[in-house]
Write an enzyme that holds these catalytic residues in place. Structure first.
Site, PDB file in Angstrom:
ATOM      1  N   ARG A 165      45.303  26.267  39.940  1.00 20.96           N
ATOM      2  CA  ARG A 165      44.013  26.975  38.700  1.00 20.96           C
ATOM      3  C   ARG A 165      43.722  26.216  37.470  1.00 20.96           C
ATOM      4  NH1 ARG A 165      44.316  28.956  43.357  1.00 20.96           N
ATOM      5  NH2 ARG A 165      44.109  31.071  43.587  1.00 20.96           N
ATOM      6  N   SER A 238      40.328  37.338  39.982  1.00 22.69           N
ATOM      7  CA  SER A 238      41.633  37.662  39.497  1.00 22.69           C
ATOM      8  C   SER A 238      41.720  37.461  37.983  1.00 22.69           C
ATOM      9  CB  SER A 238      42.449  36.400  40.146  1.00 22.69           C
ATOM     10  OG  SER A 238      42.590  36.902  41.384  1.00 22.69           O
ATOM     11  N   GLU A 334      43.645  34.090  33.550  1.00 19.82           N
ATOM     12  CA  GLU A 334      42.971  33.024  34.252  1.00 19.82           C
ATOM     13  C   GLU A 334      41.350  32.911  33.732  1.00 19.82           C
ATOM     14  OE1 GLU A 334      43.440  32.577  38.869  1.00 19.82           O
ATOM     15  OE2 GLU A 334      41.255  32.761  38.950  1.00 19.82           O
TER      16      GLU A 334
HETATM   17  P1  FAD Z   1      31.617  29.952  34.954  1.00 16.11           P
HETATM   18  O1  FAD Z   1      32.355  31.370  35.077  1.00 16.11           O
HETATM   19  O2  FAD Z   1      30.211  29.784  34.498  1.00 16.11           O
HETATM   20  O3  FAD Z   1      32.514  29.136  34.125  1.00 16.11           O
HETATM   21  C1  FAD Z   1      33.799  28.954  34.564  1.00 16.11           C
HETATM   22  C2  FAD Z   1      34.489  27.784  33.604  1.00 16.11           C
HETATM   23  O4  FAD Z   1      34.054  26.797  33.765  1.00 16.11           O
HETATM   24  C3  FAD Z   1      33.979  28.015  32.184  1.00 16.11           C
HETATM   25  O5  FAD Z   1      35.026  27.488  31.325  1.00 16.11           O
HETATM   26  C4  FAD Z   1      32.732  26.825  31.962  1.00 16.11           C
HETATM   27  O6  FAD Z   1      32.422  26.347  30.850  1.00 16.11           O
HETATM   28  C5  FAD Z   1      33.133  25.905  32.926  1.00 16.11           C
HETATM   29  N1  FAD Z   1      32.035  25.544  33.618  1.00 16.11           N
HETATM   30  C6  FAD Z   1      31.046  25.935  34.315  1.00 16.11           C
HETATM   31  N2  FAD Z   1      30.178  25.132  34.762  1.00 16.11           N
HETATM   32  C7  FAD Z   1      30.659  23.745  34.440  1.00 16.11           C
HETATM   33  C8  FAD Z   1      30.176  22.501  34.338  1.00 16.11           C
HETATM   34  N3  FAD Z   1      28.896  22.209  35.112  1.00 16.11           N
HETATM   35  N4  FAD Z   1      30.839  21.462  33.775  1.00 16.11           N
HETATM   36  C9  FAD Z   1      31.884  21.755  33.195  1.00 16.11           C
HETATM   37  N5  FAD Z   1      32.496  22.931  32.938  1.00 16.11           N
HETATM   38  C10 FAD Z   1      31.675  24.100  33.407  1.00 16.11           C
HETATM   39  N6  FAD Z   1      38.150  31.792  41.797  1.00 16.11           N
HETATM   40  C11 FAD Z   1      39.229  31.148  42.854  1.00 16.11           C
HETATM   41  O7  FAD Z   1      39.780  30.116  42.249  1.00 16.11           O
HETATM   42  N7  FAD Z   1      39.339  31.676  43.738  1.00 16.11           N
HETATM   43  C12 FAD Z   1      38.982  32.749  44.381  1.00 16.11           C
HETATM   44  O8  FAD Z   1      39.203  33.108  45.264  1.00 16.11           O
HETATM   45  C13 FAD Z   1      37.928  33.540  43.727  1.00 16.11           C
HETATM   46  N8  FAD Z   1      37.354  34.355  44.072  1.00 16.11           N
HETATM   47  C14 FAD Z   1      36.720  35.275  43.164  1.00 16.11           C
HETATM   48  C15 FAD Z   1      36.017  36.459  43.596  1.00 16.11           C
HETATM   49  C16 FAD Z   1      35.089  37.322  42.808  1.00 16.11           C
HETATM   50  C17 FAD Z   1      34.746  38.675  43.289  1.00 16.11           C
HETATM   51  C18 FAD Z   1      34.925  36.628  41.524  1.00 16.11           C
HETATM   52  C19 FAD Z   1      33.999  37.387  40.358  1.00 16.11           C
HETATM   53  C20 FAD Z   1      35.613  35.613  40.996  1.00 16.11           C
HETATM   54  C21 FAD Z   1      36.354  34.881  41.878  1.00 16.11           C
HETATM   55  N9  FAD Z   1      36.915  33.426  41.314  1.00 16.11           N
HETATM   56  C22 FAD Z   1      37.662  32.882  42.307  1.00 16.11           C
HETATM   57  C23 FAD Z   1      36.671  33.242  40.215  1.00 16.11           C
HETATM   58  C24 FAD Z   1      35.346  32.330  39.961  1.00 16.11           C
HETATM   59  O9  FAD Z   1      34.333  32.582  40.958  1.00 16.11           O
HETATM   60  C25 FAD Z   1      35.592  30.577  40.134  1.00 16.11           C
HETATM   61  O10 FAD Z   1      36.123  30.428  39.196  1.00 16.11           O
HETATM   62  C26 FAD Z   1      34.318  30.096  39.958  1.00 16.11           C
HETATM   63  O11 FAD Z   1      34.564  28.692  40.288  1.00 16.11           O
HETATM   64  C27 FAD Z   1      33.563  30.026  38.613  1.00 16.11           C
HETATM   65  O12 FAD Z   1      32.267  29.500  38.919  1.00 16.11           O
HETATM   66  P2  FAD Z   1      30.954  29.485  37.899  1.00 16.11           P
HETATM   67  O13 FAD Z   1      29.896  28.758  38.191  1.00 16.11           O
HETATM   68  O14 FAD Z   1      30.680  31.192  37.813  1.00 16.11           O
HETATM   69  O15 FAD Z   1      31.780  29.269  36.528  1.00 16.11           O
HETATM   70  P1  NAP Z   2      46.984  38.393  48.975  1.00 14.15           P
HETATM   71  O1  NAP Z   2      46.632  37.913  50.034  1.00 14.15           O
HETATM   72  O2  NAP Z   2      47.137  39.759  48.806  1.00 14.15           O
HETATM   73  O3  NAP Z   2      48.118  37.513  48.325  1.00 14.15           O
HETATM   74  C1  NAP Z   2      48.826  37.871  46.765  1.00 14.15           C
HETATM   75  C2  NAP Z   2      49.113  36.765  46.241  1.00 14.15           C
HETATM   76  O4  NAP Z   2      50.003  36.247  47.085  1.00 14.15           O
HETATM   77  C3  NAP Z   2      48.046  35.526  46.251  1.00 14.15           C
HETATM   78  O5  NAP Z   2      47.588  35.437  45.116  1.00 14.15           O
HETATM   79  C4  NAP Z   2      48.464  34.348  46.720  1.00 14.15           C
HETATM   80  O6  NAP Z   2      48.851  33.532  45.877  1.00 14.15           O
HETATM   81  C5  NAP Z   2      50.120  34.757  47.254  1.00 14.15           C
HETATM   82  N1  NAP Z   2      50.148  34.425  48.659  1.00 14.15           N
HETATM   83  C6  NAP Z   2      49.752  35.166  49.792  1.00 14.15           C
HETATM   84  N2  NAP Z   2      50.170  34.667  50.894  1.00 14.15           N
HETATM   85  C7  NAP Z   2      50.744  33.455  50.379  1.00 14.15           C
HETATM   86  C8  NAP Z   2      51.111  32.380  51.021  1.00 14.15           C
HETATM   87  N3  NAP Z   2      51.208  32.388  52.587  1.00 14.15           N
HETATM   88  N4  NAP Z   2      51.401  31.184  50.448  1.00 14.15           N
HETATM   89  C9  NAP Z   2      51.528  31.258  49.214  1.00 14.15           C
HETATM   90  N5  NAP Z   2      51.221  32.051  48.413  1.00 14.15           N
HETATM   91  C10 NAP Z   2      50.682  33.178  49.079  1.00 14.15           C
HETATM   92  O7  NAP Z   2      45.782  37.732  47.818  1.00 14.15           O
HETATM   93  P2  NAP Z   2      44.236  38.438  47.613  1.00 14.15           P
HETATM   94  O8  NAP Z   2      44.183  38.881  46.366  1.00 14.15           O
HETATM   95  O9  NAP Z   2      43.768  38.860  48.702  1.00 14.15           O
HETATM   96  O10 NAP Z   2      43.457  36.880  47.609  1.00 14.15           O
HETATM   97  C11 NAP Z   2      43.461  36.036  48.831  1.00 14.15           C
HETATM   98  C12 NAP Z   2      43.207  34.792  48.502  1.00 14.15           C
HETATM   99  O11 NAP Z   2      41.867  34.487  47.682  1.00 14.15           O
HETATM  100  C13 NAP Z   2      44.233  34.245  47.330  1.00 14.15           C
HETATM  101  O12 NAP Z   2      44.430  32.761  47.746  1.00 14.15           O
HETATM  102  C14 NAP Z   2      43.654  34.211  45.993  1.00 14.15           C
HETATM  103  O13 NAP Z   2      44.093  33.445  45.124  1.00 14.15           O
HETATM  104  C15 NAP Z   2      42.164  33.984  46.362  1.00 14.15           C
HETATM  105  N6  NAP Z   2      41.217  35.077  45.428  1.00 14.15           N
HETATM  106  C16 NAP Z   2      41.216  34.433  44.090  1.00 14.15           C
HETATM  107  C17 NAP Z   2      40.429  35.212  43.216  1.00 14.15           C
HETATM  108  C18 NAP Z   2      40.235  34.562  41.772  1.00 14.15           C
HETATM  109  O14 NAP Z   2      39.629  35.039  41.134  1.00 14.15           O
HETATM  110  N7  NAP Z   2      41.043  33.465  41.390  1.00 14.15           N
HETATM  111  C19 NAP Z   2      39.977  36.309  43.529  1.00 14.15           C
HETATM  112  C20 NAP Z   2      40.194  36.736  44.665  1.00 14.15           C
HETATM  113  C21 NAP Z   2      40.747  36.035  45.683  1.00 14.15           C
HETATM  114  P3  NAP Z   2      47.327  32.399  45.492  1.00 14.15           P
HETATM  115  O15 NAP Z   2      46.469  33.341  44.653  1.00 14.15           O
HETATM  116  O16 NAP Z   2      48.015  31.182  44.649  1.00 14.15           O
HETATM  117  O17 NAP Z   2      46.780  32.017  46.697  1.00 14.15           O
END
Ligand code: FAD
Ligand code: NAP
Length: 338
Positions: A165, A238, A334
Protein backbone atom coordinates in the site's frame (compact mmCIF):
# COMPACT_ATOMS: atom_id res chain seq x y z
CA UNK A 1 -6.67 27.15 -21.40
CA UNK A 2 -9.18 25.61 -18.94
CA UNK A 3 -10.26 27.94 -16.16
CA UNK A 4 -9.54 27.90 -12.44
CA UNK A 5 -12.64 27.59 -10.28
CA UNK A 6 -12.79 29.37 -6.92
CA UNK A 7 -14.51 28.06 -3.77
CA UNK A 8 -15.27 24.73 -5.40
CA UNK A 9 -17.45 22.32 -3.38
CA UNK A 10 -15.69 18.97 -2.92
CA UNK A 11 -18.37 17.26 -0.83
CA UNK A 12 -19.55 15.14 -3.76
CA UNK A 13 -15.97 14.57 -4.92
CA UNK A 14 -14.87 12.51 -1.88
CA UNK A 15 -16.43 9.12 -1.08
CA UNK A 16 -16.40 9.83 2.66
CA UNK A 17 -18.83 12.67 1.91
CA UNK A 18 -16.98 15.12 4.15
CA UNK A 19 -18.04 18.71 3.67
CA UNK A 20 -15.20 20.52 2.00
CA UNK A 21 -14.57 23.60 -0.12
CA UNK A 22 -11.42 24.20 -2.14
CA UNK A 23 -9.97 27.66 -2.55
CA UNK A 24 -8.95 26.91 -6.14
CA UNK A 25 -9.74 23.97 -8.44
CA UNK A 26 -8.35 23.17 -11.87
CA UNK A 27 -9.38 20.20 -14.02
CA UNK A 28 -7.76 19.34 -17.32
CA UNK A 29 -8.12 16.93 -20.24
CA UNK A 30 -4.54 16.86 -21.55
CA UNK A 31 -0.96 16.96 -20.28
CA UNK A 32 -0.45 20.20 -22.24
CA UNK A 33 -3.27 21.93 -20.32
CA UNK A 34 -1.48 21.13 -17.07
CA UNK A 35 1.93 22.15 -18.42
CA UNK A 36 0.45 25.49 -19.59
CA UNK A 37 -0.92 26.10 -16.09
CA UNK A 38 2.48 25.41 -14.51
CA UNK A 39 4.31 27.61 -17.05
CA UNK A 40 1.86 30.45 -16.32
CA UNK A 41 3.22 30.40 -12.72
CA UNK A 42 -0.31 29.82 -11.37
CA UNK A 43 1.03 27.17 -8.97
CA UNK A 44 3.93 29.22 -7.61
CA UNK A 45 4.20 29.07 -3.79
CA UNK A 46 0.81 27.40 -3.50
CA UNK A 47 -0.08 24.27 -1.57
CA UNK A 48 -1.33 21.60 -3.96
CA UNK A 49 -3.75 18.71 -3.60
CA UNK A 50 -4.02 16.14 -6.39
CA UNK A 51 -7.56 14.76 -6.38
CA UNK A 52 -8.64 11.64 -8.26
CA UNK A 53 -11.93 9.99 -7.29
CA UNK A 54 -11.52 11.05 -3.65
CA UNK A 55 -11.90 7.45 -2.39
CA UNK A 56 -8.74 7.36 -0.30
CA UNK A 57 -8.87 10.89 1.08
CA UNK A 58 -10.17 12.65 4.17
CA UNK A 59 -10.70 16.31 3.41
CA UNK A 60 -10.79 19.24 5.81
CA UNK A 61 -13.61 21.74 5.70
CA UNK A 62 -11.51 24.41 3.98
CA UNK A 63 -8.85 23.31 1.52
CA UNK A 64 -6.52 26.30 1.26
CA UNK A 65 -4.78 24.90 -1.78
CA UNK A 66 -4.97 24.54 -5.53
CA UNK A 67 -6.73 21.24 -6.26
CA UNK A 68 -5.65 19.53 -9.50
CA UNK A 69 -8.00 16.99 -11.05
CA UNK A 70 -7.05 14.96 -14.12
CA UNK A 71 -9.70 14.07 -16.68
CA UNK A 72 -7.16 12.58 -19.08
CA UNK A 73 -8.78 9.65 -20.91
CA UNK A 74 -7.65 7.25 -23.63
CA UNK A 75 -6.54 3.64 -23.77
CA UNK A 76 -3.68 2.86 -26.18
CA UNK A 77 -2.04 -0.47 -26.95
CA UNK A 78 1.70 0.12 -26.93
CA UNK A 79 2.94 -3.44 -27.35
CA UNK A 80 1.26 -6.67 -28.37
CA UNK A 81 3.04 -10.01 -28.55
CA UNK A 82 1.89 -13.61 -28.43
CA UNK A 83 1.88 -13.80 -24.60
CA UNK A 84 1.26 -10.29 -23.31
CA UNK A 85 -0.28 -6.95 -24.14
CA UNK A 86 0.98 -3.62 -22.84
CA UNK A 87 -1.65 -0.90 -22.54
CA UNK A 88 -1.36 2.77 -21.58
CA UNK A 89 -4.36 4.26 -19.78
CA UNK A 90 -5.12 7.91 -18.97
CA UNK A 91 -5.15 8.91 -15.30
CA UNK A 92 -8.73 10.22 -15.41
CA UNK A 93 -10.23 6.87 -16.39
CA UNK A 94 -12.35 5.19 -13.71
CA UNK A 95 -10.29 2.22 -12.44
CA UNK A 96 -13.08 -0.33 -12.59
CA UNK A 97 -14.01 0.65 -16.17
CA UNK A 98 -10.45 -0.29 -17.13
CA UNK A 99 -10.70 -3.62 -15.25
CA UNK A 100 -13.96 -4.36 -17.08
CA UNK A 101 -12.31 -3.52 -20.43
CA UNK A 102 -9.42 -5.93 -19.68
CA UNK A 103 -11.72 -8.73 -18.56
CA UNK A 104 -13.92 -8.27 -21.65
CA UNK A 105 -10.82 -8.70 -23.81
CA UNK A 106 -9.41 -11.66 -21.82
CA UNK A 107 -6.36 -9.71 -20.66
CA UNK A 108 -5.41 -11.55 -17.48
CA UNK A 109 -3.93 -10.36 -14.19
CA UNK A 110 -6.13 -7.43 -13.17
CA UNK A 111 -9.44 -9.23 -12.46
CA UNK A 112 -8.85 -9.54 -8.68
CA UNK A 113 -8.74 -5.74 -8.50
CA UNK A 114 -12.39 -5.49 -9.60
CA UNK A 115 -14.68 -2.86 -8.06
CA UNK A 116 -11.95 -0.84 -6.32
CA UNK A 117 -13.21 2.76 -6.49
CA UNK A 118 -11.10 5.59 -7.88
CA UNK A 119 -9.06 6.38 -10.95
CA UNK A 120 -6.19 4.94 -12.97
CA UNK A 121 -3.98 7.85 -11.83
CA UNK A 122 -4.24 6.89 -8.17
CA UNK A 123 -3.65 3.16 -8.70
CA UNK A 124 0.17 3.35 -8.45
CA UNK A 125 0.03 5.85 -5.55
CA UNK A 126 -0.84 3.34 -2.85
CA UNK A 127 -0.15 0.34 -5.10
CA UNK A 128 -3.77 -0.73 -4.78
CA UNK A 129 -4.24 -4.33 -3.82
CA UNK A 130 -6.90 -6.92 -3.17
CA UNK A 131 -7.26 -10.70 -3.08
CA UNK A 132 -3.55 -11.39 -3.54
CA UNK A 133 -2.86 -9.02 -6.46
CA UNK A 134 -1.32 -5.54 -6.42
CA UNK A 135 -1.35 -2.93 -9.19
CA UNK A 136 2.46 -2.89 -8.98
CA UNK A 137 2.51 -6.52 -10.24
CA UNK A 138 1.03 -5.26 -13.53
CA UNK A 139 2.45 -1.75 -13.92
CA UNK A 140 5.49 -1.45 -16.19
CA UNK A 141 5.74 2.33 -16.07
CA UNK A 142 4.17 5.58 -14.91
CA UNK A 143 4.22 8.89 -16.80
CA UNK A 144 3.46 12.26 -15.27
CA UNK A 145 4.36 15.89 -14.81
CA UNK A 146 6.66 17.33 -12.17
CA UNK A 147 4.55 20.15 -10.71
CA UNK A 148 7.61 22.19 -9.74
CA UNK A 149 8.94 22.68 -13.27
CA UNK A 150 6.28 21.33 -15.66
CA UNK A 151 8.61 18.64 -16.99
CA UNK A 152 7.37 15.26 -18.12
CA UNK A 153 8.97 12.24 -16.46
CA UNK A 154 8.69 8.48 -16.83
CA UNK A 155 9.20 6.09 -13.89
CA UNK A 156 9.97 2.43 -14.54
CA UNK A 157 8.19 -0.01 -12.27
CA UNK A 158 11.38 -0.38 -10.24
CA UNK A 159 11.66 3.41 -9.80
CA UNK A 160 8.08 3.51 -8.45
CA UNK A 161 9.38 1.68 -5.30
CA UNK A 162 6.14 -0.25 -4.88
CA UNK A 163 5.56 -1.65 -1.40
CA UNK A 164 2.59 -2.76 0.69
CA UNK A 165 0.00 0.00 0.00
CA UNK A 166 2.79 2.41 -0.84
CA UNK A 167 5.01 3.81 -3.58
CA UNK A 168 7.31 6.75 -4.22
CA UNK A 169 4.19 8.77 -5.22
CA UNK A 170 2.70 8.39 -1.72
CA UNK A 171 5.97 9.44 -0.07
CA UNK A 172 8.69 11.49 -1.83
CA UNK A 173 6.44 12.84 -4.61
CA UNK A 174 3.15 13.24 -2.72
CA UNK A 175 1.25 16.16 -4.31
CA UNK A 176 4.32 17.20 -6.32
CA UNK A 177 4.20 14.72 -9.23
CA UNK A 178 0.94 14.34 -11.13
CA UNK A 179 0.47 10.97 -12.81
CA UNK A 180 -1.02 11.42 -16.29
CA UNK A 181 -0.70 7.93 -17.80
CA UNK A 182 -0.01 4.43 -16.49
CA UNK A 183 1.32 1.51 -18.54
CA UNK A 184 0.11 -2.00 -17.63
CA UNK A 185 1.32 -5.37 -18.94
CA UNK A 186 -1.34 -8.08 -18.93
CA UNK A 187 -1.22 -11.72 -19.93
CA UNK A 188 -3.14 -13.28 -22.79
CA UNK A 189 -3.37 -16.67 -21.10
CA UNK A 190 -5.07 -17.58 -17.92
CA UNK A 191 -3.25 -17.96 -14.69
CA UNK A 192 -5.85 -16.87 -12.16
CA UNK A 193 -5.02 -15.95 -8.55
CA UNK A 194 -7.50 -17.94 -6.47
CA UNK A 195 -5.83 -18.43 -3.09
CA UNK A 196 -7.65 -15.68 -1.19
CA UNK A 197 -10.76 -16.33 0.86
CA UNK A 198 -13.90 -17.42 -0.96
CA UNK A 199 -13.04 -16.25 -4.49
CA UNK A 200 -12.67 -19.74 -6.00
CA UNK A 201 -15.65 -21.19 -4.12
CA UNK A 202 -17.89 -18.25 -5.10
CA UNK A 203 -16.81 -18.40 -8.78
CA UNK A 204 -17.55 -22.14 -8.87
CA UNK A 205 -20.75 -22.28 -6.88
CA UNK A 206 -22.42 -19.07 -8.06
CA UNK A 207 -21.12 -18.67 -11.61
CA UNK A 208 -20.23 -22.20 -12.76
CA UNK A 209 -16.41 -22.22 -12.85
CA UNK A 210 -13.19 -20.28 -12.62
CA UNK A 211 -12.94 -18.17 -15.76
CA UNK A 212 -11.58 -14.61 -15.80
CA UNK A 213 -15.14 -13.29 -16.12
CA UNK A 214 -16.45 -15.41 -13.25
CA UNK A 215 -13.58 -14.39 -10.97
CA UNK A 216 -14.54 -10.76 -11.60
CA UNK A 217 -18.19 -11.54 -10.90
CA UNK A 218 -17.29 -13.42 -7.70
CA UNK A 219 -15.14 -10.58 -6.41
CA UNK A 220 -17.80 -7.98 -7.21
CA UNK A 221 -20.37 -10.09 -5.38
CA UNK A 222 -18.15 -10.69 -2.29
CA UNK A 223 -17.25 -7.00 -2.08
CA UNK A 224 -20.85 -5.85 -2.46
CA UNK A 225 -21.90 -8.10 0.43
CA UNK A 226 -19.16 -6.98 2.81
CA UNK A 227 -18.20 -3.39 2.05
CA UNK A 228 -20.39 -0.32 2.55
CA UNK A 229 -21.49 1.39 -0.65
CA UNK A 230 -20.18 4.99 -0.41
CA UNK A 231 -23.50 6.22 -1.87
CA UNK A 232 -25.20 4.85 1.25
CA UNK A 233 -22.54 5.36 3.94
CA UNK A 234 -19.56 7.56 3.14
CA UNK A 235 -16.25 5.73 3.62
CA UNK A 236 -12.74 5.46 2.26
CA UNK A 237 -12.33 1.68 2.29
CA UNK A 238 -9.80 0.23 4.74
CA UNK A 239 -9.03 3.01 7.16
CA UNK A 240 -5.85 1.44 8.58
CA UNK A 241 -3.08 -0.64 7.02
CA UNK A 242 -2.57 -4.19 8.22
CA UNK A 243 0.39 -3.88 10.60
CA UNK A 244 3.60 -5.69 9.70
CA UNK A 245 5.53 -6.94 12.76
CA UNK A 246 8.46 -9.21 13.55
CA UNK A 247 7.86 -12.95 13.59
CA UNK A 248 8.85 -12.94 17.28
CA UNK A 249 6.10 -10.49 18.22
CA UNK A 250 3.54 -12.31 16.03
CA UNK A 251 4.30 -15.61 17.80
CA UNK A 252 3.92 -13.98 21.23
CA UNK A 253 0.55 -12.52 20.19
CA UNK A 254 -0.53 -15.87 18.77
CA UNK A 255 0.01 -17.50 22.19
CA UNK A 256 -2.18 -14.85 23.81
CA UNK A 257 -4.75 -14.78 20.96
CA UNK A 258 -4.65 -18.15 19.11
CA UNK A 259 -7.34 -17.01 16.62
CA UNK A 260 -5.44 -13.90 15.48
CA UNK A 261 -4.95 -14.28 11.69
CA UNK A 262 -1.28 -13.90 10.78
CA UNK A 263 0.29 -14.00 7.32
CA UNK A 264 3.97 -14.79 6.80
CA UNK A 265 5.72 -12.37 4.41
CA UNK A 266 8.65 -13.21 2.15
CA UNK A 267 11.04 -11.01 4.14
CA UNK A 268 10.43 -13.00 7.36
CA UNK A 269 8.08 -10.44 8.92
CA UNK A 270 4.44 -11.12 9.58
CA UNK A 271 1.28 -9.25 8.54
CA UNK A 272 -1.51 -9.07 11.12
CA UNK A 273 -5.18 -8.56 10.21
CA UNK A 274 -6.02 -5.08 11.54
CA UNK A 275 -9.77 -5.65 11.06
CA UNK A 276 -9.69 -8.71 13.33
CA UNK A 277 -7.77 -6.81 16.00
CA UNK A 278 -10.24 -3.90 15.94
CA UNK A 279 -13.14 -6.34 16.19
CA UNK A 280 -11.45 -8.00 19.18
CA UNK A 281 -11.39 -4.65 21.00
CA UNK A 282 -15.17 -4.45 20.66
CA UNK A 283 -15.37 -1.56 18.22
CA UNK A 284 -17.14 -3.37 15.35
CA UNK A 285 -20.56 -1.80 14.71
CA UNK A 286 -20.08 0.96 17.33
CA UNK A 287 -21.06 4.58 16.63
CA UNK A 288 -19.61 7.76 18.08
CA UNK A 289 -21.67 10.79 17.05
CA UNK A 290 -21.73 11.03 13.27
CA UNK A 291 -19.17 8.28 12.58
CA UNK A 292 -18.95 4.57 13.24
CA UNK A 293 -17.04 1.34 12.70
CA UNK A 294 -18.72 -0.69 9.94
CA UNK A 295 -20.75 -3.62 11.25
CA UNK A 296 -19.52 -6.07 8.58
CA UNK A 297 -15.83 -5.07 8.37
CA UNK A 298 -14.19 -3.37 11.34
CA UNK A 299 -11.38 -1.97 9.20
CA UNK A 300 -13.81 0.50 7.60
CA UNK A 301 -14.91 3.72 9.31
CA UNK A 302 -18.18 5.13 7.99
CA UNK A 303 -19.91 8.49 7.87
CA UNK A 304 -23.31 8.12 9.48
CA UNK A 305 -24.35 11.58 8.26
CA UNK A 306 -22.87 15.04 8.50
CA UNK A 307 -19.42 13.96 9.74
CA UNK A 308 -16.54 16.42 9.73
CA UNK A 309 -12.85 15.54 9.52
CA UNK A 310 -12.31 15.96 13.28
CA UNK A 311 -15.10 13.49 14.10
CA UNK A 312 -13.40 10.88 11.95
CA UNK A 313 -9.94 11.51 13.38
CA UNK A 314 -11.29 11.38 16.95
CA UNK A 315 -12.83 7.94 16.38
CA UNK A 316 -9.68 6.77 14.59
CA UNK A 317 -7.62 7.81 17.65
CA UNK A 318 -9.93 5.93 20.01
CA UNK A 319 -9.73 2.76 17.90
CA UNK A 320 -5.93 3.07 17.59
CA UNK A 321 -5.58 3.45 21.36
CA UNK A 322 -7.77 0.40 22.06
CA UNK A 323 -5.60 -1.73 19.75
CA UNK A 324 -2.43 -0.46 21.45
CA UNK A 325 -3.90 -1.23 24.88
CA UNK A 326 -4.91 -4.77 23.94
CA UNK A 327 -2.17 -5.88 21.52
CA UNK A 328 0.67 -3.39 21.99
CA UNK A 329 0.58 -2.71 18.23
CA UNK A 330 0.10 0.76 16.72
CA UNK A 331 -2.09 0.96 13.62
CA UNK A 332 -1.08 3.29 10.80
CA UNK A 333 -3.75 5.08 8.77
CA UNK A 334 -4.01 4.04 5.13
CA UNK A 335 -6.16 7.01 4.11
CA UNK A 336 -4.60 10.36 3.20
CA UNK A 337 -5.61 13.43 5.20
CA UNK A 338 -5.53 16.91 3.65
P1 FAD B 1 -7.91 9.83 -4.35
O1 FAD B 1 -8.61 9.35 -3.14
O2 FAD B 1 -8.46 11.01 -5.04
O3 FAD B 1 -6.39 10.09 -4.00
C1 FAD B 1 -5.65 9.15 -3.26
C2 FAD B 1 -4.19 9.62 -3.19
O4 FAD B 1 -3.60 9.57 -4.49
C3 FAD B 1 -4.06 11.09 -2.73
O5 FAD B 1 -2.87 11.22 -2.00
C4 FAD B 1 -3.97 11.85 -4.07
O6 FAD B 1 -3.31 13.09 -3.92
C5 FAD B 1 -3.19 10.88 -4.92
N1 FAD B 1 -3.53 10.96 -6.35
C6 FAD B 1 -4.74 10.78 -6.92
N2 FAD B 1 -4.65 10.90 -8.26
C7 FAD B 1 -3.35 11.16 -8.55
C8 FAD B 1 -2.62 11.41 -9.75
N3 FAD B 1 -3.20 11.40 -10.96
N4 FAD B 1 -1.29 11.67 -9.65
C9 FAD B 1 -0.66 11.69 -8.43
N5 FAD B 1 -1.29 11.48 -7.27
C10 FAD B 1 -2.63 11.22 -7.32
N6 FAD B 1 -7.78 0.41 -2.02
C11 FAD B 1 -7.07 -0.73 -2.25
O7 FAD B 1 -5.84 -0.68 -2.36
N7 FAD B 1 -7.70 -1.93 -2.35
C12 FAD B 1 -9.03 -2.06 -2.23
O8 FAD B 1 -9.55 -3.17 -2.35
C13 FAD B 1 -9.80 -0.88 -1.97
N8 FAD B 1 -11.13 -0.97 -1.79
C14 FAD B 1 -11.85 0.15 -1.49
C15 FAD B 1 -13.23 0.04 -1.27
C16 FAD B 1 -13.99 1.16 -0.97
C17 FAD B 1 -15.48 1.02 -0.72
C18 FAD B 1 -13.36 2.44 -0.91
C19 FAD B 1 -14.18 3.67 -0.64
C20 FAD B 1 -11.99 2.56 -1.12
C21 FAD B 1 -11.22 1.41 -1.40
N9 FAD B 1 -9.83 1.48 -1.61
C22 FAD B 1 -9.11 0.35 -1.88
C23 FAD B 1 -9.14 2.77 -1.52
C24 FAD B 1 -9.17 3.59 -2.84
O9 FAD B 1 -10.24 3.20 -3.65
C25 FAD B 1 -7.87 3.44 -3.63
O10 FAD B 1 -6.77 3.86 -2.88
C26 FAD B 1 -7.92 4.23 -4.96
O11 FAD B 1 -6.78 3.97 -5.73
C27 FAD B 1 -8.02 5.75 -4.74
O12 FAD B 1 -8.28 6.32 -6.00
P2 FAD B 1 -8.84 7.79 -6.16
O13 FAD B 1 -8.78 8.15 -7.60
O14 FAD B 1 -10.15 7.91 -5.50
O15 FAD B 1 -7.73 8.62 -5.37
P1 NAP C 1 -10.53 -10.47 4.36
O1 NAP C 1 -10.67 -11.42 3.23
O2 NAP C 1 -11.54 -10.50 5.47
O3 NAP C 1 -9.08 -10.62 4.98
C1 NAP C 1 -8.69 -9.85 6.11
C2 NAP C 1 -7.25 -9.47 5.94
O4 NAP C 1 -6.46 -10.64 5.91
C3 NAP C 1 -7.05 -8.74 4.64
O5 NAP C 1 -6.74 -7.42 4.95
C4 NAP C 1 -5.94 -9.48 3.92
O6 NAP C 1 -4.78 -8.69 3.74
C5 NAP C 1 -5.56 -10.61 4.84
N1 NAP C 1 -5.64 -11.90 4.09
C6 NAP C 1 -6.75 -12.65 3.88
N2 NAP C 1 -6.43 -13.76 3.21
C7 NAP C 1 -5.10 -13.70 2.98
C8 NAP C 1 -4.17 -14.55 2.33
N3 NAP C 1 -4.56 -15.71 1.77
N4 NAP C 1 -2.87 -14.16 2.27
C9 NAP C 1 -2.47 -13.01 2.81
N5 NAP C 1 -3.30 -12.15 3.44
C10 NAP C 1 -4.60 -12.50 3.53
O7 NAP C 1 -10.46 -8.97 3.79
P2 NAP C 1 -11.61 -8.05 3.19
O8 NAP C 1 -11.78 -6.88 4.06
O9 NAP C 1 -12.81 -8.84 2.81
O10 NAP C 1 -10.91 -7.53 1.86
C11 NAP C 1 -10.65 -8.44 0.80
C12 NAP C 1 -9.52 -7.88 -0.05
O11 NAP C 1 -9.88 -6.60 -0.56
C13 NAP C 1 -8.22 -7.69 0.74
O12 NAP C 1 -7.15 -8.01 -0.09
C14 NAP C 1 -8.23 -6.21 1.06
O13 NAP C 1 -6.92 -5.67 1.14
C15 NAP C 1 -8.97 -5.61 -0.12
N6 NAP C 1 -9.69 -4.40 0.30
C16 NAP C 1 -8.96 -3.28 0.49
C17 NAP C 1 -9.57 -2.10 0.87
C18 NAP C 1 -8.77 -0.83 1.01
O14 NAP C 1 -9.35 0.22 1.11
N7 NAP C 1 -7.46 -0.91 1.01
C19 NAP C 1 -10.95 -2.07 1.08
C20 NAP C 1 -11.65 -3.24 0.91
C21 NAP C 1 -11.03 -4.41 0.51
P3 NAP C 1 -4.52 -7.67 2.53
O15 NAP C 1 -5.39 -6.50 2.85
O16 NAP C 1 -3.09 -7.41 2.64
O17 NAP C 1 -4.92 -8.34 1.26
Amino acid sequence: MNSIFHNKQLTLLNTFGLESVAKEFFEFDTEDDLIDLIKSNALNNKKILILGGGSNLLLSEKIKAMVLHSKIKGITVINNDSDTITIEAGSGIVWDDFVQYCVNNNYYGIENLSLIPGTIGASPVQNIGAYGVEAGDLIVGVTGIDLLNGEKRYFTSEECCFGYRSSIFKTTYKNSFLITKVQFRLRKRGILTLGYGDVKAEAESMYGGVTIENVRKAIVSIREKKLPNPDEFGNAGSFFKNPVVTNELAQKLKILYPELPIYQLENGNVKLAAGWMIEATGWKGKTVGSVGVHEKQALVIINKGGAMLNDVLKLADMVTQSVIDKFGVELEMEVNVF
